[in-house]
Every structure is written in C-alpha cells, then in structure tokens.
Design a protein around this motif. Structure first.
Motif, PDB file in Angstrom:
ATOM      1  N   SER A 177       0.888  -1.063   0.024  1.00  0.00           N
ATOM      2  CA  SER A 177       0.016   0.140   0.043  1.00  0.00           C
ATOM      3  C   SER A 177       0.930   1.204   0.159  1.00  0.00           C
ATOM      4  O   SER A 177       0.929   2.050   1.143  1.00  0.00           O
ATOM      5  N   ALA A 185       2.053   4.733  -2.156  1.00  0.00           N
ATOM      6  CA  ALA A 185       1.796   5.721  -3.379  1.00  0.00           C
ATOM      7  C   ALA A 185       3.052   6.231  -3.777  1.00  0.00           C
ATOM      8  O   ALA A 185       3.772   6.979  -2.569  1.00  0.00           O
ATOM      9  N   VAL A 244       4.993   9.506  -5.341  1.00  0.00           N
ATOM     10  CA  VAL A 244       4.336  10.996  -5.994  1.00  0.00           C
ATOM     11  C   VAL A 244       5.867  11.375  -6.756  1.00  0.00           C
ATOM     12  O   VAL A 244       6.757  11.284  -6.146  1.00  0.00           O
ATOM     13  N   ASP A 246      -0.578   3.153  -9.080  1.00  0.00           N
ATOM     14  CA  ASP A 246      -0.372   3.499  -7.761  1.00  0.00           C
ATOM     15  C   ASP A 246       0.779   4.546  -7.851  1.00  0.00           C
ATOM     16  O   ASP A 246       1.182   5.206  -6.933  1.00  0.00           O
ATOM     17  N   ILE A 286       1.332   8.525  -8.573  1.00  0.00           N
ATOM     18  CA  ILE A 286       0.817   9.965  -8.575  1.00  0.00           C
ATOM     19  C   ILE A 286       1.791  11.042  -9.305  1.00  0.00           C
ATOM     20  O   ILE A 286       2.779  11.403  -8.750  1.00  0.00           O
ATOM     21  N   HIS A 324      -2.361   8.332 -11.967  1.00  0.00           N
ATOM     22  CA  HIS A 324      -3.037   9.319 -11.688  1.00  0.00           C
ATOM     23  C   HIS A 324      -2.496  10.617 -11.827  1.00  0.00           C
ATOM     24  O   HIS A 324      -1.323  10.974 -11.211  1.00  0.00           O
ATOM     25  N   TYR A 344      -3.796  13.632  -1.828  1.00  0.00           N
ATOM     26  CA  TYR A 344      -4.164  12.729  -2.612  1.00  0.00           C
ATOM     27  C   TYR A 344      -4.228  11.366  -2.106  1.00  0.00           C
ATOM     28  O   TYR A 344      -5.257  10.453  -1.996  1.00  0.00           O
ATOM     29  N   ALA A 345      -2.909  10.994  -2.093  1.00  0.00           N
ATOM     30  CA  ALA A 345      -2.504   9.480  -1.321  1.00  0.00           C
ATOM     31  C   ALA A 345      -3.143   9.429  -0.077  1.00  0.00           C
ATOM     32  O   ALA A 345      -3.495   8.013   0.285  1.00  0.00           O
ATOM     33  N   LYS A 381      -6.636   8.261  -0.476  1.00  0.00           N
ATOM     34  CA  LYS A 381      -6.847   7.138  -0.811  1.00  0.00           C
ATOM     35  C   LYS A 381      -6.383   5.927   0.018  1.00  0.00           C
ATOM     36  O   LYS A 381      -6.602   4.610  -0.178  1.00  0.00           O
ATOM     37  N   TYR A 387      -3.615   4.973   1.573  1.00  0.00           N
ATOM     38  CA  TYR A 387      -2.229   4.404   1.202  1.00  0.00           C
ATOM     39  C   TYR A 387      -1.690   4.438   2.735  1.00  0.00           C
ATOM     40  O   TYR A 387      -1.531   5.366   3.301  1.00  0.00           O
ATOM     41  N   VAL A 399       3.608   6.640   1.787  1.00  0.00           N
ATOM     42  CA  VAL A 399       3.680   7.740   0.636  1.00  0.00           C
ATOM     43  C   VAL A 399       5.141   7.973   0.479  1.00  0.00           C
ATOM     44  O   VAL A 399       5.988   8.311   1.283  1.00  0.00           O
ATOM     45  N   SER A 457       2.050   7.071   6.537  1.00  0.00           N
ATOM     46  CA  SER A 457       0.982   7.964   6.584  1.00  0.00           C
ATOM     47  C   SER A 457       0.499   8.325   7.757  1.00  0.00           C
ATOM     48  O   SER A 457       0.110   9.397   7.991  1.00  0.00           O
TER      49      SER A 457
END
Length: 301
Positions: free
Chosen positions: A4, A6, A8, A34, A36, A58, A78-79, A82, A84, A87, A170
C-alpha cells in the motif's frame, strides 16, 4: 508487488526524466496504478505525453508552478485520501533498481518508531559515486550536512532525509503535517525531518535499497553564462530558506552561534558574487536574507 505505497513524482518541464523514472519503476515491478504524477504547469508537452504513455497513473495538473513543496503536497494529500499506508516522494530525475522498495518497506514494518526511510542514492552519471547516504544536522550551527559515505551495511539512523527519495508512514504525516509550503524548494526536507524527529520518531537509510539521481536537473542551466550555471533564484531560495531554519530551530543559546555563522557565510557569498561581477546573484542573496527575516513562519502541525 502488493504494497500500500503511493509514489508521488513531481514533473516540471521534465518529460524525458519523468518517462525514464517511471520506466525504471515499472521494470522494478511497481504498479502504474499507484503512481501519482503531479505536473507543475509544464509547457514542454509533458501533459499529453504522460496521458498517452501512462494512462493508469493518477495525474494532477497544477495551474501554476507550486514548487517542490506545493506540488508534492498535492500528491501527498491525494494519497492520504486514498488510504495508502505509505507515501514516497521520488524525484523525476531518478532511476531505481529492482527491489529498492521492498527493502524500505521491510524495514518500516519491523521498526515501529521509524517515520521515514531513504534508499542509498548514487549519481546517475557515475554509478560508483554516492550522491546522498543520509545527513547530519548540527543543531548549534543550524547546519545540515550530507553524508557521502555509507555508515553501515545494515539500515542505519540518520538525522535528516533528502526529499529526492523519501518513504514516509502515512500515520506520521497525519501527525506532523505536510511539507512547509513557505519553502517552495530547498531545505524543506531538512525541516520535515526535524519535525518528525521532534515528535520522537526515527529516520533511517537502507544501504541495500539503491537508486540513481541526475543531480541538479531542475536547477542548473545546460550552458554556463555570465552568471554561472545556477539560476539566481536558486541562491535566493537557499538563503531565504536557511534563514527560515534559523528562525524555527536556532533559538535560545543556539542563536549566538548559528546566526553569526550563517550571516558570515552569506556575506562571503555576496563578496564573491560581487567580485565575479555576478550582481544578480549577490542581489538574490540579499533578497533571500530580507525575505527570510520578514516572511511570517507557518505553524507546524
């Protein structure tokens, strides 16, 4: 790869770098869904290329250049919405080796006090030379220093992590907040790291997780002009943001060492640039000092 996480990636007129970075991630087994990608109002055709080549990622399009902080913050936000668990911020001018993410996640899972972790970062142009192996922060001087030597063959503690490649939990972000948008670019990673550590969390480097970095791709001109390779704005941001750091962290007795140390350094910059006839850079340093002193500081979460 079923984590899980993301990732970026910030793009600003850097489609060729972004394409290579994502290609290396996909080759390493990372899921395109996954990713971003945040675009900071590019004008080099990045948007249609991203949509065409990576349709499952995304894409967030900023109407203007929000800098490293603003752009990445939009991706982080955003992550988090969702759900996650982790990150990762990853510079678009990097390429990863297979397994780099597994090493980082494994260490995060076994270290409950670990807020963030980074890979070992080598230069793209010289894959045997280390660009970043973690960093030290000298609190009494307000001075952040990059390590260029591996400290251990096992994951080891570090005092700050480069924003070039940082994996963050996160739950920690929900506690300490996003990047300080005052910074725009430069030193925001040191500030973020210090905020994490101030809450009792640890930071680490994993020497078995390896990536490569094309250092300075977004800040250096390809040709050297009268003012040198670096844009004067880079010097402005570096000086201004260093003053932010002094104001935030060098208070009490520390200010009697840290402030004179940095202002002596700034004075040498001004003297050197004036001597070389780089007047736009000397003005940028002076403007950085002024803006750093007068800009209201944002309250950290």
């Amino acid at each position: 790869m079923q984590y899980s996480v993301a990732i970026v990636i910030l793009n600003w007129n850097g489609w060729e770098y972004t394409q290579s970075c994502i290609a290396s991630l996909l080759e390493a087994g990372y899921s395109e869904g996954d990713l971003i990608i945040v675009d900071n109002a590019s004008t080099d055709g990045s948007i249609p290329n991203i949509k065409s080549h990576f349709p499952k990622a995304h894409l967030i399009q900023n109407a203007k250049n929000e800098g490293f902080t603003g752009g990445n913050n939009r991706g982080i936000q955003y992550a988090l919405t969702k759900g996650y668990a982790y990150v990762m911020l990853l510079n678009n001018d990097t390429q990863v080796l297979p397994g780099f993410l597994e090493f980082l996640i494994e260490e995060m899972k076994i270290s409950g006090d670990l807020a963030a972790i980074q890979p070992l970062i080598y230069f793209m142009g010289d894959k045997d030379e280390i660009w970043n192996a973690g960093g030290n922060y000298h609190a009494w001087l307000g001075y952040s220093q990059t390590n260029y030597q591996i400290q251990s063959d096992q994951p080891y503690l570090t005092e700050w992590i480069s924003g070039c490649a940082i994996l963050v939990r996160s739950t920690v972000l929900e506690k300490i907040g996003l990047l300080d948008h005052n910074y725009f670019a430069y030193f925001e990673d040191v500030d973020w790291s210090l905020r994490m550590r101030s809450q009792g969390f640890e930071l680490k480097v994993h020497p078995k997780s390896i990536i490569y970095h094309e250092a300075g791709a977004a800040s250096k001109s390809k040709t050297k002009g009268r003012q040198g390779f670096l844009d004067p704005k880079v010097h402005f941001l570096n000086v201004r943001n260093q003053v932010f750091q002094l104001r935030k962290y060098c208070i009490g007795p520390k200010q009697w060492l840290a402030w004179p140390f940095h202002f002596a350094k700034f004075s040498l910059f001004i003297f050197y640039f004036t001597l070389k006839g780089r007047h736009s850079k000397s003005k940028a340093v002076m403007k950085g000092i002024w803006e750093g002193l007068k800009t209201p500081l944002r309250a950290s979460k």
